[in-house]
Design a protein around this motif. Structure first.
Motif, PDB file in Angstrom:
ATOM      1  N   VAL A 134     -17.182 -26.173  10.738  1.00  0.00           N
ATOM      2  CA  VAL A 134     -17.052 -25.027  10.537  1.00  0.00           C
ATOM      3  C   VAL A 134     -16.876 -24.638   9.124  1.00  0.00           C
ATOM      4  O   VAL A 134     -17.591 -23.869   8.516  1.00  0.00           O
ATOM      5  N   VAL A 135     -16.120 -25.513   8.374  1.00  0.00           N
ATOM      6  CA  VAL A 135     -15.717 -25.271   7.130  1.00  0.00           C
ATOM      7  C   VAL A 135     -17.105 -25.640   6.182  1.00  0.00           C
ATOM      8  O   VAL A 135     -17.491 -24.956   5.252  1.00  0.00           O
ATOM      9  N   ARG A 136     -17.676 -26.772   6.425  1.00  0.00           N
ATOM     10  CA  ARG A 136     -18.849 -27.276   5.767  1.00  0.00           C
ATOM     11  C   ARG A 136     -20.207 -25.890   6.016  1.00  0.00           C
ATOM     12  O   ARG A 136     -20.834 -25.909   5.236  1.00  0.00           O
ATOM     13  N   GLU A 137     -20.223 -25.608   7.027  1.00  0.00           N
ATOM     14  CA  GLU A 137     -21.304 -24.512   7.189  1.00  0.00           C
ATOM     15  C   GLU A 137     -20.733 -23.359   6.537  1.00  0.00           C
ATOM     16  O   GLU A 137     -21.870 -22.437   5.984  1.00  0.00           O
ATOM     17  N   ILE A 138     -19.647 -22.911   6.518  1.00  0.00           N
ATOM     18  CA  ILE A 138     -19.226 -21.588   5.701  1.00  0.00           C
ATOM     19  C   ILE A 138     -19.568 -22.012   4.278  1.00  0.00           C
ATOM     20  O   ILE A 138     -20.196 -21.122   3.345  1.00  0.00           O
ATOM     21  N   GLN A 139     -19.563 -23.336   3.638  1.00  0.00           N
ATOM     22  CA  GLN A 139     -19.452 -23.484   2.147  1.00  0.00           C
ATOM     23  C   GLN A 139     -21.249 -23.596   1.946  1.00  0.00           C
ATOM     24  O   GLN A 139     -21.572 -23.173   1.023  1.00  0.00           O
ATOM     25  N   SER A 140     -21.933 -24.082   3.074  1.00  0.00           N
ATOM     26  CA  SER A 140     -23.320 -24.130   2.903  1.00  0.00           C
ATOM     27  C   SER A 140     -23.909 -22.800   2.831  1.00  0.00           C
ATOM     28  O   SER A 140     -24.868 -22.537   2.099  1.00  0.00           O
ATOM     29  N   LEU A 141     -23.448 -22.060   3.611  1.00  0.00           N
ATOM     30  CA  LEU A 141     -23.863 -20.477   3.800  1.00  0.00           C
ATOM     31  C   LEU A 141     -23.482 -19.914   2.377  1.00  0.00           C
ATOM     32  O   LEU A 141     -24.642 -19.299   1.669  1.00  0.00           O
ATOM     33  N   ILE A 196     -20.461 -17.271  -8.002  1.00  0.00           N
ATOM     34  CA  ILE A 196     -19.523 -17.087  -7.137  1.00  0.00           C
ATOM     35  C   ILE A 196     -18.101 -17.222  -7.754  1.00  0.00           C
ATOM     36  O   ILE A 196     -17.284 -16.290  -7.326  1.00  0.00           O
ATOM     37  N   ILE A 197     -17.909 -18.017  -8.466  1.00  0.00           N
ATOM     38  CA  ILE A 197     -16.461 -17.957  -9.369  1.00  0.00           C
ATOM     39  C   ILE A 197     -16.454 -16.523 -10.316  1.00  0.00           C
ATOM     40  O   ILE A 197     -15.371 -15.737 -10.277  1.00  0.00           O
ATOM     41  N   GLU A 198     -17.687 -16.083 -10.611  1.00  0.00           N
ATOM     42  CA  GLU A 198     -17.656 -14.854 -11.482  1.00  0.00           C
ATOM     43  C   GLU A 198     -17.487 -13.762 -10.584  1.00  0.00           C
ATOM     44  O   GLU A 198     -16.660 -12.757 -10.875  1.00  0.00           O
ATOM     45  N   ALA A 199     -17.935 -13.781  -9.286  1.00  0.00           N
ATOM     46  CA  ALA A 199     -17.811 -12.718  -8.453  1.00  0.00           C
ATOM     47  C   ALA A 199     -16.222 -12.564  -7.936  1.00  0.00           C
ATOM     48  O   ALA A 199     -15.747 -11.657  -8.078  1.00  0.00           O
ATOM     49  N   ALA A 200     -15.733 -13.684  -7.684  1.00  0.00           N
ATOM     50  CA  ALA A 200     -14.156 -13.838  -7.317  1.00  0.00           C
ATOM     51  C   ALA A 200     -13.388 -13.269  -8.523  1.00  0.00           C
ATOM     52  O   ALA A 200     -12.474 -12.587  -8.327  1.00  0.00           O
ATOM     53  N   PHE A 231     -10.889 -16.652  -1.184  1.00  0.00           N
ATOM     54  CA  PHE A 231     -11.888 -17.209  -0.112  1.00  0.00           C
ATOM     55  C   PHE A 231     -13.110 -17.506  -0.827  1.00  0.00           C
ATOM     56  O   PHE A 231     -13.615 -18.680  -0.446  1.00  0.00           O
ATOM     57  N   LEU A 232     -13.741 -16.795  -1.669  1.00  0.00           N
ATOM     58  CA  LEU A 232     -14.837 -16.951  -2.389  1.00  0.00           C
ATOM     59  C   LEU A 232     -14.432 -18.234  -3.318  1.00  0.00           C
ATOM     60  O   LEU A 232     -15.702 -19.132  -3.248  1.00  0.00           O
ATOM     61  N   ARG A 233     -13.532 -18.441  -3.939  1.00  0.00           N
ATOM     62  CA  ARG A 233     -13.233 -19.456  -4.656  1.00  0.00           C
ATOM     63  C   ARG A 233     -13.238 -20.985  -3.999  1.00  0.00           C
ATOM     64  O   ARG A 233     -14.013 -21.828  -4.424  1.00  0.00           O
ATOM     65  N   VAL A 234     -12.390 -20.704  -3.068  1.00  0.00           N
ATOM     66  CA  VAL A 234     -12.197 -22.040  -2.224  1.00  0.00           C
ATOM     67  C   VAL A 234     -13.430 -22.574  -1.372  1.00  0.00           C
ATOM     68  O   VAL A 234     -13.789 -23.700  -1.405  1.00  0.00           O
ATOM     69  N   ALA A 244     -10.852 -26.354   1.092  1.00  0.00           N
ATOM     70  CA  ALA A 244     -11.306 -25.359   2.182  1.00  0.00           C
ATOM     71  C   ALA A 244     -10.806 -25.405   3.633  1.00  0.00           C
ATOM     72  O   ALA A 244     -10.381 -24.348   4.218  1.00  0.00           O
ATOM     73  N   ILE A 245     -10.730 -27.033   4.165  1.00  0.00           N
ATOM     74  CA  ILE A 245     -10.093 -27.012   5.362  1.00  0.00           C
ATOM     75  C   ILE A 245      -8.718 -26.690   5.466  1.00  0.00           C
ATOM     76  O   ILE A 245      -8.106 -25.927   6.337  1.00  0.00           O
ATOM     77  N   ALA A 246      -8.078 -26.849   4.300  1.00  0.00           N
ATOM     78  CA  ALA A 246      -6.367 -26.535   4.132  1.00  0.00           C
ATOM     79  C   ALA A 246      -6.381 -24.933   4.192  1.00  0.00           C
ATOM     80  O   ALA A 246      -5.333 -24.445   5.015  1.00  0.00           O
ATOM     81  N   HIS A 247      -7.366 -24.223   3.623  1.00  0.00           N
ATOM     82  CA  HIS A 247      -7.328 -22.814   3.630  1.00  0.00           C
ATOM     83  C   HIS A 247      -7.450 -22.460   4.976  1.00  0.00           C
ATOM     84  O   HIS A 247      -6.882 -21.511   5.354  1.00  0.00           O
ATOM     85  N   TYR A 248      -8.677 -22.934   5.621  1.00  0.00           N
ATOM     86  CA  TYR A 248      -8.944 -22.373   7.011  1.00  0.00           C
ATOM     87  C   TYR A 248      -7.740 -22.730   8.152  1.00  0.00           C
ATOM     88  O   TYR A 248      -7.553 -21.812   8.534  1.00  0.00           O
ATOM     89  N   GLU A 249      -7.109 -23.883   7.838  1.00  0.00           N
ATOM     90  CA  GLU A 249      -5.973 -24.075   8.741  1.00  0.00           C
ATOM     91  C   GLU A 249      -4.935 -23.310   8.576  1.00  0.00           C
ATOM     92  O   GLU A 249      -4.222 -22.769   9.426  1.00  0.00           O
ATOM     93  N   ALA A 250      -4.540 -23.032   7.228  1.00  0.00           N
ATOM     94  CA  ALA A 250      -3.467 -21.951   7.089  1.00  0.00           C
ATOM     95  C   ALA A 250      -3.474 -20.663   7.261  1.00  0.00           C
ATOM     96  O   ALA A 250      -2.791 -19.852   7.779  1.00  0.00           O
TER      97      ALA A 250
END
Length: 182
Positions: A127-134, A144-148, A161-164, A173-179
């Motif tokens: 799931v995390v990889r799919e979010i990252q890829s998207l 993305i960092i500039e937008a963040a 969220f954008l940065r991670v 990102a996995i740690a963020h997702y789980e938290a």
């Protein structure tokens, strides 16, 4: 190489840095070293011709045109980090590279074949990889960092969220997702 070629190469490498986080020559050399590959094997796994890989590494070409190849690069980066941390053996890495080579990319959020064979539900990592890829298919890491940064004052959680997910490592990102699972 004349001055115009040097300038074009420097410009291509800078574009690569903004799109992929670093010049592709450095990224591909690290994958070659970490996964014990040669350039021909890396090109085969990625689905690129050897000359195309060489042009990307040298900065003669800036962009990977095929989104499926970009997804394979990301999958190899994740595999290299798993090999480095000892969670995947060299033999398992070889098997996974064969699987990565067979992936066609397509829809980032595709179903069916991308699920783990042992269960019908996607793993947190998937799931995390799919979010990252998207996110990474929509904009380069630098953008993305500039937008963040732009959002940070008014929407700090969205900026994080954008940065991670847009520019961070999969483990973060996995740690963020789980938290943030309720």
């Amino acid at each position: 190489m004349d001055a115009a070629q040097q300038e074009a190469t420097a410009r291509a490498r800078e574009l690569q840095r903004s799109w992929y986080g670093e010049p592709l020559g450095a990224l591909f050399r690290r994958l070659i070293d970490d996964l014990g590959l040669n350039q021909a094997r890396l090109a085969a796994v990625l689905g690129l011709s050897a000359p195309m890989l060489s042009q990307l590494m040298s900065g003669q070409r800036a962009k990977i045109g095929n989104p499926a190849v970009v997804q394979r690069v990301q999958a190899l980066q994740e595999l290299a980090s798993q090999v480095a941390d000892g969670s995947v053996s060299a033999a398992e890495a070889a098997n996974r590279m064969d699987e990565i080579k067979k992936t066609s990319g397509g829809s980032v959020l595709s179903t069916g074949s991308q699920h783990t064979p042992s269960s019908g539900a996607p793993t947190v990592r998937r799931v995390v990889r799919e979010i990252q890829s998207l996110l990474r298919s929509v904009a380069a890491a630098g953008d993305i960092i500039e937008a963040a940064d732009t959002l940070a004052a008014a929407q700090p959680e969205l900026a994080e969220f954008l940065r991670v997910y847009g520019a961070g490592r999969t483990a973060e990102a996995i740690a963020h997702y789980e938290a943030h699972q309720g």
